[in-house]
Design an enzyme around this catalytic site. Structure first.
Site, PDB file in Angstrom:
ATOM      1  N   ARG A 107       0.841  -1.193   0.000  1.00  0.00           N
ATOM      2  CA  ARG A 107       0.000   0.000   0.000  1.00  0.00           C
ATOM      3  C   ARG A 107       0.876   1.242   0.000  1.00  0.00           C
ATOM      4  O   ARG A 107       1.942   1.288   0.632  1.00  0.00           O
ATOM      5  CB  ARG A 107      -0.879  -0.015   1.247  1.00  0.00           C
ATOM      6  CG  ARG A 107      -1.887   1.127   1.365  1.00  0.00           C
ATOM      7  CD  ARG A 107      -2.931   1.075   0.298  1.00  0.00           C
ATOM      8  NE  ARG A 107      -4.117   1.863   0.662  1.00  0.00           N
ATOM      9  CZ  ARG A 107      -4.984   2.332  -0.212  1.00  0.00           C
ATOM     10  NH1 ARG A 107      -4.801   2.116  -1.509  1.00  0.00           N
ATOM     11  NH2 ARG A 107      -6.051   3.012   0.178  1.00  0.00           N
ATOM     12  N   THR A 410      -9.189   0.170 -10.005  1.00  0.00           N
ATOM     13  CA  THR A 410      -8.452  -0.880  -9.374  1.00  0.00           C
ATOM     14  C   THR A 410      -8.453  -2.078 -10.308  1.00  0.00           C
ATOM     15  O   THR A 410      -9.121  -2.071 -11.351  1.00  0.00           O
ATOM     16  CB  THR A 410      -8.987  -1.174  -7.991  1.00  0.00           C
ATOM     17  OG1 THR A 410      -9.100   0.025  -7.262  1.00  0.00           O
ATOM     18  CG2 THR A 410      -8.214  -2.159  -7.197  1.00  0.00           C
ATOM     19  N   GLN A 447      -3.861   7.981  -4.113  1.00  0.00           N
ATOM     20  CA  GLN A 447      -4.303   7.204  -2.960  1.00  0.00           C
ATOM     21  C   GLN A 447      -4.429   8.015  -1.674  1.00  0.00           C
ATOM     22  O   GLN A 447      -5.102   7.566  -0.731  1.00  0.00           O
ATOM     23  CB  GLN A 447      -3.353   6.023  -2.726  1.00  0.00           C
ATOM     24  CG  GLN A 447      -3.329   4.997  -3.842  1.00  0.00           C
ATOM     25  CD  GLN A 447      -4.560   4.118  -3.894  1.00  0.00           C
ATOM     26  OE1 GLN A 447      -5.541   4.369  -3.198  1.00  0.00           O
ATOM     27  NE2 GLN A 447      -4.520   3.090  -4.727  1.00  0.00           N
ATOM     28  N   SER A 474      -7.883   0.865   2.936  1.00  0.00           N
ATOM     29  CA  SER A 474      -8.330   0.381   1.632  1.00  0.00           C
ATOM     30  C   SER A 474      -9.487  -0.584   1.818  1.00  0.00           C
ATOM     31  O   SER A 474      -9.707  -1.109   2.915  1.00  0.00           O
ATOM     32  CB  SER A 474      -7.172  -0.323   0.918  1.00  0.00           C
ATOM     33  OG  SER A 474      -7.624  -1.015  -0.227  1.00  0.00           O
ATOM     34  N   SER A 475     -10.220  -0.826   0.730  1.00  0.00           N
ATOM     35  CA  SER A 475     -11.258  -1.857   0.724  1.00  0.00           C
ATOM     36  C   SER A 475     -10.837  -3.076  -0.080  1.00  0.00           C
ATOM     37  O   SER A 475     -11.624  -4.015  -0.235  1.00  0.00           O
ATOM     38  CB  SER A 475     -12.557  -1.295   0.143  1.00  0.00           C
ATOM     39  OG  SER A 475     -13.043  -0.231   0.916  1.00  0.00           O
ATOM     40  N   GLY A 497     -13.140  -2.124  -7.482  1.00  0.00           N
ATOM     41  CA  GLY A 497     -14.422  -1.506  -7.190  1.00  0.00           C
ATOM     42  C   GLY A 497     -14.417  -0.573  -6.004  1.00  0.00           C
ATOM     43  O   GLY A 497     -15.464  -0.219  -5.486  1.00  0.00           O
TER      44      GLY A 497
END
Length: 591
Positions: A107, A410, A447, A474-475, A497
């Protein structure tokens, strides 16, 4: 609790307009109707573009590992799917080497010069998203290459330099612009404002490059050659790093990214989050991703409901043929239960989940079966509307909920190799085309807008506030599923998504495990769920009767674009079965 089923209505229901949800930057590019499951006996690759899938398959045929294939696919995606992922972004990787699951955190991090209020306007209100997104201010330190390098050092079979050859060849010789890329370019009003992007993506007349245009990217080819020959240092040191800093700092909306930020970046190996679901074990990505915890919470709450009443077992609520003739449609009861469980998970996500290096995250308490039972008890016949965060055992922090808008973006890669290894990797530059800062042939991420714009509320800090060196929540939810008794790998799953990823992965897991769908049918099933706002249904995919029944149960229904990009590979008795999302241009392929 007994579920109440309303009578079907033949009239068109009045729909609730989506609330608090911005337009999806990753717009739909048509639903393919020719998708079928793909079978293989040895290995398989699945990616969001057929050229990337082909690169992964080339590597697997040479005896490469799943991480080798993922590196090759990521490099090609940087070229053919620049709106979604690439060298200038980050990634979360789950890896199964046949013995254990590992989680690699690539990340992005906030630069040392980032400040908690950097996305607040002069009037003390959060900036409009587009103002925050576009430009150098939103750029975090890219992490994907360091994470891939770390995983390759442990599990690579082929030389690092060989893995970039397919992408270098395509970047040098060109690739045809796809319908999806053309559609994304045409829909993006900010490309024209970036000189580098306009030269690359637009015709001299300022129009999106036509479908089929042979697009070459010699700058990216040179960047990839440096990375191939020097390792990730070819990106994090030297001319490429300097160019990133220069472009970010010289932008009218300048950021603070520095050479020290880039050279000092470190990927991290973290402990995966795993929990039982019926006869399976499901493993996901730990914080700073919220995806793994939220998926486990949703599944755990659903299982607690089943334990309370066998009538609430999702396995007894399979999808049925849609009255519209558009394939299968989930039952109203299943949509109700899953959406309500997701409301509870998203409420906890907003309250507690953030970078665990900065904020203590009690993963154990959030995924405890006793806690699941208390949360499941809140689900009734009618929708609860807006759920509140729970109080798991061991949570003592006074935190304010993150009320950031729910953003959508993504790409996802799945692969299994000849040695029994498997990867689930979700990779992103955040919004479509990221920050719109292009350098050395690739797009830089935005981000930092995944942090909460508001750092505190009522004197309480928001867990996901901006801090130097911190990773935004984040998801992304790369997921691996195993048989609990045998420990055998069942599936590798994931989707792009943005904040809807959790919904997409939940639907796919339930489709595979409870409804016994093949991976292609599980992906193709209409998307649905709730992010603790509306009950979201994929536009054009649900019957008016189902919508009416949900409204009768108190759901505020929003029909919206839900452009997933799910890739799934599942083990069967003969080897592997794969599927790719018909909403994008991905494929699965294997031998």
């Amino acid at each position: 609790m007994a579920l109440w089923t309303a009578g079907c209505s033949t009239g068109e229901p009045e729909l609730h307009k989506p609330s608090e949800l911005p337009p999806a930057p990753e717009i739909a590019s048509g639903l393919r109707t020719d998708m079928a499951p793909v079978h293989a006996t040895r290995h398989m690759a699945a990616a969001a573009n057929p050229l990337a899938t082909e690169a992964g398959q080339q590597i697997l045929r040479k005896g490469g590992s799943a991480i080798d294939a993922a590196i090759a696919m990521q490099a090609v995606l940087a070229l053919v799917e620049p709106q979604s992922s690439g060298l200038g972004g980050g990634a979360f990787i789950l890896y199964w080497d046949g013995k254990r699951v590992q989680a690699y955190d690539g990340r992005e991090t906030a630069p040392a010069g980032a400040t908690p209020g950097m996305f607040m306007g002069a009037e003390g209100q959060p900036m409009p998203f587009s103002e925050a997104q576009i430009g150098g201010r939103s750029v975090g330190v890219p992490g994907v290459l360091r994470a891939l390098e770390m995983a390759h050092q442990q599990h690579g079979k082929l030389p690092w330099s060989d893995l970039f050859l397919p992408a270098i060849k395509l970047a040098s010789e060109g690739f045809p612009v796809s319908q999806r890329l053309h559609t994304q370019i045409a829909a993006d009003r900010f490309i024209a404002g970036s000189a580098e992007m306009a030269r690359y993506f637009l015709t001299p007349q300022g129009q999106a490059l036509p479908v089929g245009t042979l697009l070459k990217n010699p700058e990216l080819a040179r960047t990839l050659q440096k990375i191939a020959s020097r390792g990730a240092d070819g990106f994090y040191q030297g001319a490429v790093a300097q160019a990133m800093v220069d472009n970010v700092r010289s932008h009218p909306r300048a950021g603070t990214l520095s050479l020290a930020d880039i050279s000092g970046y470190q990927a991290r190996e973290r402990t995966p989050v795993c929990a039982d679901y019926k006869q399976w074990q499901v493993c996901g990505m730990p914080p700073p991703s919220s995806g793994g915890v939220a998926v486990l919470q949703t599944l755990g709450i659903l299982e607690a409901l089943q334990d309370k009443s066998p009538a609430l077992d999702l396995a007894s609520m399979p999808p049925v043929p849609s009255s519209s003739g558009a394939g299968l449609e989930p039952s109203p009861s299943a949509v109700h239960l899953i959406a309500e469980a997701e409301r509870l998970a998203y409420a906890d996500r907003a309250q507690y989940l953030a970078d665990s290096d900065f904020v203590p995250v009690n993963v154990k308490g959030l995924t405890d079966k006793a806690y699941f039972r208390t949360r499941a008890a809140l689900i009734g016949d009618k929708s609860m509307g807006r759920a509140e965060a729970g109080v798991p055992a061991g949570i003592n922090l006074a935190l304010a909920p993150d009320r950031s808008p729910l953003r959508i973006s993504t790409s996802h890669i799945s692969a299994v190799d000849d040695q029994g290894g498997a990867i689930a990797m979700t990779t992103s530059v955040e919004a479509a085309f990221g920050s719109h800062v292009m350098t050395q042939g690739f797009i830089l991420n935005n981000q930092l807008t995944d942090f909460s714009f508001i750092p505190e509320e009522n004197g309480k800090p928001v867990a996901n506030r901006i801090e130097p060196g911190k990773r935004p929540r984040s998801s992304m939810a790369p997921t691996l599923v195993f048989e609990r008794k045998s420990g055998e790998l069942v599936a590798t799953i994931g989707s792009p998504g943005g904040s809807q990823i959790i919904e997409y992965v939940n639907k796919s897991v339930v489709g595979l495990l409870d409804w016994k769908l093949n991976p292609q049918d599980a992906i193709s099933l209409p998307n649905f769920g709730s992010r603790n706002v509306d009950t979201e249904l994929e536009a054009g995919r649900f019957s008016p009767a189902l919508v009416q029944q949900l409204q009768d149960r108190g759901h505020k229904v929003a029909l919206i674009e839900m452009t997933s990009g799910t890739q799934i590979i599942v083990r069967d008795n003969n080897g592997w079965v794969g599927g790719a999302d018909p909403r994008r241009e991905g494929t699965a392929s294997g031998d």
